[in-house]
Design a protein around this motif. Structure first.
Motif, short mmCIF file in Angstrom:
data_model
loop_
_atom_site.label_atom_id
_atom_site.label_comp_id
_atom_site.label_asym_id
_atom_site.label_seq_id
_atom_site.Cartn_x
_atom_site.Cartn_y
_atom_site.Cartn_z
N THR A 3 -59.75 -26.16 -1.02
CA THR A 3 -61.17 -26.43 -1.19
C THR A 3 -62.01 -25.57 -0.26
OG1 THR A 3 -60.71 -28.71 -1.87
CG2 THR A 3 -62.95 -28.22 -1.13
N GLN A 4 -61.59 -25.47 0.99
CA GLN A 4 -62.34 -24.66 1.95
C GLN A 4 -62.34 -23.18 1.55
OE1 GLN A 4 -61.12 -24.99 6.07
NE2 GLN A 4 -62.49 -23.34 6.72
N ALA A 5 -61.17 -22.67 1.16
CA ALA A 5 -61.08 -21.27 0.76
C ALA A 5 -61.95 -20.98 -0.46
CB ALA A 5 -59.62 -20.90 0.46
N CYS A 6 -61.92 -21.87 -1.44
CA CYS A 6 -62.73 -21.67 -2.65
C CYS A 6 -64.21 -21.80 -2.37
CB CYS A 6 -62.31 -22.66 -3.74
SG CYS A 6 -60.65 -22.40 -4.39
N SER A 7 -64.56 -22.66 -1.44
CA SER A 7 -65.97 -22.85 -1.09
C SER A 7 -66.52 -21.67 -0.30
CB SER A 7 -66.15 -24.13 -0.26
OG SER A 7 -65.72 -25.26 -0.98
N ASP A 8 -65.68 -21.07 0.54
CA ASP A 8 -66.12 -19.98 1.41
C ASP A 8 -66.15 -18.63 0.70
OD1 ASP A 8 -66.44 -21.78 3.42
OD2 ASP A 8 -64.62 -21.22 4.50
N TYR A 9 -65.03 -18.27 0.03
CA TYR A 9 -64.98 -16.93 -0.56
C TYR A 9 -63.99 -16.77 -1.70
CZ TYR A 9 -61.01 -16.46 2.67
OH TYR A 9 -59.83 -16.65 3.35
N GLY A 10 -63.29 -17.83 -2.10
CA GLY A 10 -62.53 -17.82 -3.35
C GLY A 10 -61.20 -17.12 -3.36
N PHE A 11 -60.51 -17.05 -2.20
CA PHE A 11 -59.25 -16.32 -2.12
C PHE A 11 -58.24 -17.10 -1.29
CE2 PHE A 11 -57.54 -11.86 -2.40
CZ PHE A 11 -58.17 -11.48 -3.55
N PHE A 12 -56.98 -17.19 -1.76
CA PHE A 12 -55.90 -17.74 -0.96
C PHE A 12 -54.58 -17.30 -1.57
CE2 PHE A 12 -57.22 -20.86 -4.10
CZ PHE A 12 -56.06 -21.38 -4.63
N GLN A 13 -53.48 -17.51 -0.84
CA GLN A 13 -52.15 -17.19 -1.35
C GLN A 13 -51.36 -18.47 -1.54
OE1 GLN A 13 -50.52 -13.04 -0.02
NE2 GLN A 13 -50.98 -14.17 1.84
N ILE A 14 -50.39 -18.43 -2.46
CA ILE A 14 -49.54 -19.59 -2.69
C ILE A 14 -48.06 -19.21 -2.56
CG2 ILE A 14 -51.16 -20.90 -4.11
CD1 ILE A 14 -49.78 -19.77 -6.61
#
Length: 318
Positions: free
Chosen positions: A35-46
């Motif tokens: 949620t934080q990543a999507c709220s801030d700038y929309g990028f993360f790894q899984i």
């Protein structure tokens, strides 16, 4: 699972925390991080996403083999004229700022069948990767649905046609001296994009005005949010601004675009506007028309950079 997000990295989320029924604490932390990543700038790894590591490695090796072929062999899989996007082998013109070559495919058994005959296993492996990433798309869509607080299965019901998904195998040529352009900065126009890359790197995301490198990690898949999610959420979740910087060595990667059917109407949902007393930040539009404008950006580049169509084309300004 990485617990924080500093200025020089993107978060990595272990999806196993979300799949285990007896790990409420791990699930809560993972959901907060996404949620934080999507709220801030929309990028993360899984990680632990269900796509076999050996299959990912094999797909990258086969794409390298294909792109090493002479042009005559690669052009046997030239784009089809009737596909909504140029399926098959494509090469960016040498004068283009985005100097690369790529092979675009649609879902297995679609009518746009342009898989190369060589290398022999390319089709089988690409189709298997496609099926795995399609399942990953469904999983991440449900996670994002929950992170946004939408009713269960809302996004799945809204986006129920998987025939519009597509995948691209990419080769970025090594940078020549004093040259490092790869793919210029942009946002993806779809729902969610998944990327896995070789060890060369070059993918970067913009965070707080700075370009942050996405360091290759074995087995990791990069997730970035696209324009559709940004509009539906009335900009609660951000569409990631990213680019590829060419390196001293050639780079190989795959990008899977979890897409939307072209006739779908896209506008901010009432959950993020009327129901909470917020004004919509975008006017509604038909998804296919937006994609046509984006394709035209590439086929007929505007003379002025400010005339390039982005999602801001639909933004409501006060």
């Amino acid at each position: 699972m990485k617990q924080g997000m500093d200025e020089f990295s993107i978060p990595t989320v272990d999806l196993s925390h979300l799949l285990r029924k007896d790990d409420d604490h791990g699930k809560k932390k993972a959901m907060e991080l996404i949620t934080q990543a999507c709220s801030d700038y929309g990028f993360f790894q899984i990680m632990n996403h269900g796509v076999p590591l050996d299959l990912m490695k094999q797909a990258l090796e086969l794409s390298k083999t294909f792109f090493d072929y002479p042009d005559e062999e690669k052009r046997r899989s030239s784009p089809t004229s009737d596909a909504p996007l140029p399926a098959g082998y494509n090469r960016q013109p040498l004068h283009s700022p985005d100097k690369n070559e790529y092979f675009l495919v649609f879902p297995p058994h679609s009518s746009f069948d342009v898989y190369p005959q060589n290398p022999p296993q390319f089709r089988e492996v690409a189709e298997e990767i496609f099926r795995h990433l399609s399942k990953t798309g469904l999983l991440l869509e449900s996670i994002i649905n929950e992170c946004l607080g939408l009713r269960p299965n809302f996004l799945k019901e809204f986006n129920d046609d998987r025939s519009w998904d597509f995948m691209v195998a990419l080769h970025y040529w090594a940078a020549s001296e004093n040259e490092n352009n790869g793919i210029t900065e942009h946002e993806d126009g779809n729902c969610i994009t998944f990327v896995f890359q070789d060890e060369v790197g070059g993918l970067q995301v913009r965070k707080n005005g700075e370009w942050i490198p996405v360091i290759p990690a074995e087995g990791a898949i990069v997730v970035n949010i696209g324009d559709v999610i940004q509009v539906l959420s009335n900009k609660k979740f951000k569409s990631a601004t990213h680019r590829v910087v060419r390196q001293e060595r050639s780079r190989y990667s795959y990008a899977f675009f979890y897409n939307l059917q072209g006739d779908k109407w896209v506008e901010p949902l009432s959950e993020f506007t009327k129901e909470i007393g917020e004004a919509p930040k975008y006017r509604g539009f038909k998804y296919g028309e937006y994609q046509q404008l984006r394709v035209r950006n590439k086929s007929h580049p505007p003379s002025r950079p400010e005339d390039v169509i982005h999602i801001t084309h639909y933004e409501i300004t006060n």
